[in-house]
Write a protein that holds these residues in place. Structure first.
Motif, PDB file in Angstrom:
ATOM      1  N   ALA A   1       0.643  -0.978   0.077  1.00 19.42           N
ATOM      2  CA  ALA A   1      -0.053   0.043  -0.060  1.00 19.42           C
ATOM      3  C   ALA A   1       1.037   1.163   0.108  1.00 19.42           C
ATOM      4  N   THR A   2       0.401   2.179  -0.685  1.00 22.01           N
ATOM      5  CA  THR A   2       1.322   3.623  -1.049  1.00 22.01           C
ATOM      6  C   THR A   2       0.393   4.613  -1.011  1.00 22.01           C
ATOM      7  N   THR A   3       0.981   5.962  -0.248  1.00 25.38           N
ATOM      8  CA  THR A   3       0.258   6.984  -0.533  1.00 25.38           C
ATOM      9  C   THR A   3       0.357   7.517  -2.007  1.00 25.38           C
ATOM     10  N   ASP A   4       1.377   7.141  -2.797  1.00 24.26           N
ATOM     11  CA  ASP A   4       1.336   7.625  -4.176  1.00 24.26           C
ATOM     12  C   ASP A   4       2.187   6.507  -4.934  1.00 24.26           C
ATOM     13  N   GLU A   5       2.007   6.218  -6.116  1.00 25.57           N
ATOM     14  CA  GLU A   5       2.726   5.090  -6.653  1.00 25.57           C
ATOM     15  C   GLU A   5       3.804   6.100  -7.600  1.00 25.57           C
ATOM     16  N   ARG A   6       4.868   6.415  -7.359  1.00 25.68           N
ATOM     17  CA  ARG A   6       5.997   7.169  -8.007  1.00 25.68           C
ATOM     18  C   ARG A   6       6.694   6.260  -8.711  1.00 25.68           C
ATOM     19  N   ARG A   7       7.021   6.447 -10.134  1.00 28.89           N
ATOM     20  CA  ARG A   7       8.010   5.750 -10.966  1.00 28.89           C
ATOM     21  C   ARG A   7       8.855   6.838 -11.802  1.00 28.89           C
ATOM     22  N   ARG A   8      10.074   6.551 -11.575  1.00 31.24           N
ATOM     23  CA  ARG A   8      10.978   7.724 -12.508  1.00 31.24           C
ATOM     24  C   ARG A   8      10.451   8.987 -11.953  1.00 31.24           C
ATOM     25  N   GLY A   9      10.110   9.240 -10.740  1.00 33.05           N
ATOM     26  CA  GLY A   9       9.802  10.772 -10.324  1.00 33.05           C
ATOM     27  C   GLY A   9       8.325  11.169 -10.672  1.00 33.05           C
ATOM     28  N   ILE A  10       7.577  10.392 -11.397  1.00 31.65           N
ATOM     29  CA  ILE A  10       6.253  10.714 -11.818  1.00 31.65           C
ATOM     30  C   ILE A  10       5.051   9.638 -11.617  1.00 31.65           C
ATOM     31  N   SER A  11       3.899  10.219 -10.828  1.00 33.32           N
ATOM     32  CA  SER A  11       2.861   9.332 -10.637  1.00 33.32           C
ATOM     33  C   SER A  11       2.167   8.430 -11.585  1.00 33.32           C
ATOM     34  N   TRP A  12       2.159   7.096 -11.052  1.00 30.70           N
ATOM     35  CA  TRP A  12       1.166   6.261 -11.880  1.00 30.70           C
ATOM     36  C   TRP A  12      -0.185   6.085 -11.262  1.00 30.70           C
ATOM     37  N   SER A  13      -0.547   6.893 -10.198  1.00 29.82           N
ATOM     38  CA  SER A  13      -2.009   6.639  -9.619  1.00 29.82           C
ATOM     39  C   SER A  13      -2.488   8.059  -9.473  1.00 29.82           C
ATOM     40  N   ASP A  14      -2.288   9.063 -10.371  1.00 28.50           N
ATOM     41  CA  ASP A  14      -2.958  10.232 -10.392  1.00 28.50           C
ATOM     42  C   ASP A  14      -2.668  10.976  -8.994  1.00 28.50           C
ATOM     43  N   GLY A  15      -1.443  10.757  -8.520  1.00 31.01           N
ATOM     44  CA  GLY A  15      -1.288  11.372  -7.275  1.00 31.01           C
ATOM     45  C   GLY A  15      -1.858  10.749  -6.019  1.00 31.01           C
ATOM     46  N   GLU A  16      -2.840   9.776  -6.111  1.00 36.23           N
ATOM     47  CA  GLU A  16      -3.384   9.167  -4.965  1.00 36.23           C
ATOM     48  C   GLU A  16      -2.929   7.908  -4.552  1.00 36.23           C
ATOM     49  N   GLY A  17      -3.462   7.458  -3.360  1.00 32.05           N
ATOM     50  CA  GLY A  17      -2.953   6.361  -2.724  1.00 32.05           C
ATOM     51  C   GLY A  17      -3.148   4.913  -3.614  1.00 32.05           C
ATOM     52  N   ALA A  18      -2.641   3.998  -3.678  1.00 37.18           N
ATOM     53  CA  ALA A  18      -2.602   2.820  -4.547  1.00 37.18           C
ATOM     54  C   ALA A  18      -2.258   1.563  -3.873  1.00 37.18           C
ATOM     55  N   LEU A  19      -2.839   0.584  -4.332  1.00 35.49           N
ATOM     56  CA  LEU A  19      -2.532  -0.803  -3.787  1.00 35.49           C
ATOM     57  C   LEU A  19      -1.785  -1.909  -4.926  1.00 35.49           C
ATOM     58  N   ALA A  20      -1.027  -2.818  -4.480  1.00 34.12           N
ATOM     59  CA  ALA A  20      -0.573  -3.310  -5.318  1.00 34.12           C
ATOM     60  C   ALA A  20      -0.303  -4.880  -4.753  1.00 34.12           C
ATOM     61  N   ALA A  21      -0.217  -6.060  -5.451  1.00 31.60           N
ATOM     62  CA  ALA A  21       0.162  -7.398  -5.237  1.00 31.60           C
ATOM     63  C   ALA A  21       1.185  -7.965  -6.192  1.00 31.60           C
ATOM     64  N   SER A  22       1.897  -9.092  -5.712  1.00 34.31           N
ATOM     65  CA  SER A  22       2.743  -9.421  -6.835  1.00 34.31           C
ATOM     66  C   SER A  22       2.903 -10.952  -6.379  1.00 34.31           C
ATOM     67  N   ALA A  23       3.271 -11.595  -7.447  1.00 31.86           N
ATOM     68  CA  ALA A  23       3.885 -13.139  -7.156  1.00 31.86           C
ATOM     69  C   ALA A  23       4.900 -13.535  -8.245  1.00 31.86           C
ATOM     70  N   ARG A  24       5.956 -14.363  -7.574  1.00 35.70           N
ATOM     71  CA  ARG A  24       7.171 -14.554  -8.259  1.00 35.70           C
ATOM     72  C   ARG A  24       7.309 -16.051  -8.217  1.00 35.70           C
ATOM     73  N   LEU A  25       7.998 -16.821  -9.088  1.00 34.80           N
ATOM     74  CA  LEU A  25       8.376 -17.948  -8.954  1.00 34.80           C
ATOM     75  C   LEU A  25       9.827 -17.930  -9.575  1.00 34.80           C
TER      76      LEU A  25
END
Length: 245
Positions: free
Chosen positions: A31-55
């Motif tokens: 959970a994040t207050t703002d998903e930032r990638r390379r200094g720019i937002s990927w969630s319109d400046g809002e909080g975001a949720l993420a989930a990941s799985a890896r083998l």
């Protein structure tokens, strides 16, 4: 493009899995207050949720997927979420960890061509509590991003001995060719730009808490494109909590 990207990823993943490979699963939620990638937002400046799985496979390959809520961000055509399948390979060489990867970005419920893919490589060197690394990512020319995109970055991390804290820093440069100025602004608002970050992390078992400042040299006072929302590429402090399983 979406179907072809997913088919290509599936074929690569199938090729990477030997019949008797030993598999180690990993998963996490964030959970994040703002998903930032390379200094720019990927969630319109809002909080975001993420989930990941890896083998992780004994051959050095890994396959995984990450899902992120994008909150209807105009940068991604109002999409609700993005799914990011990844095929990676890692190798340890002395104190270095070498990684190569291919990633797709598949968006849901957005307008227009949005999906794109990229590949990259990184090298990280660890010495005691300190780590330094370089990374390169390249997305070939695609309609969804209005051309090509090249990202080069330096990263560092220093752990504080006998404490759960560590400090991080990064600096990167985004560039590339432009075929469609409006769509190129998705990943490069205002053209070629630099980004930087400084953060502090607190790790306790599977829980990692992060507070990070990110900044860019983008002129964030004007909207250059429908895909480059105002006030989402300037200085920002964001907090993140990640729990691994």
């Amino acid at each position: 493009m979406r179907n072809s990207a997913l088919v290509a990823w599936a074929l690569l993943a199938a090729t990477a899995v030997p019949a008797q490979a030993q598999v180690t699963p990993h998963a996490s939620v964030e959970a994040t207050t703002d998903e930032r990638r390379r200094g720019i937002s990927w969630s319109d400046g809002e909080g975001a949720l993420a989930a990941s799985a890896r083998l992780d496979l004994s051959s050095g390959f890994d396959i995984g997927v990450r899902a992120l809520t994008t909150r209807g961000d105009p940068r991604h055509g109002g999409a609700d979420a993005v799914f990011e399948p990844t095929l990676g390979y890692s190798q340890l060489l002395g104190g270095f960890r070498l990684d190569a990867f291919a990633t797709g970005h598949v968006f849901t419920n957005g307008d227009g061509p949005l999906d794109y893919y990229e590949g990259g490589a990184s090298a990280n060197y660890t010495l005691g509590p300190a780590q330094a690394g370089v990374e390169a990512r390249y997305a070939p020319s695609q309609d969804a991003i209005g051309g090509s995109n090249l990202y080069l970055a330096l990263r560092g991390r220093v752990g504080v001995p006998l404490t759960p804290f560590s400090f991080t820093a990064s600096a990167g440069r985004s560039s590339g060719a432009v075929d469609d100025f409006g769509r190129a602004a998705r990943l490069r608002p205002d053209g070629t730009y630099y980004d930087w970050s400084f953060g502090v992390q607190h790790a306790t078992g599977p829980l990692v808490l992060t507070v990070e400042y990110t900044g860019t040299d983008i002129d964030d006072t004007r909207a250059l494109s429908p895909f480059a929302a105002r006030n989402n590429a300037g200085d920002r402090i964001a907090a993140r909590a990640a729990l691994s399983f």
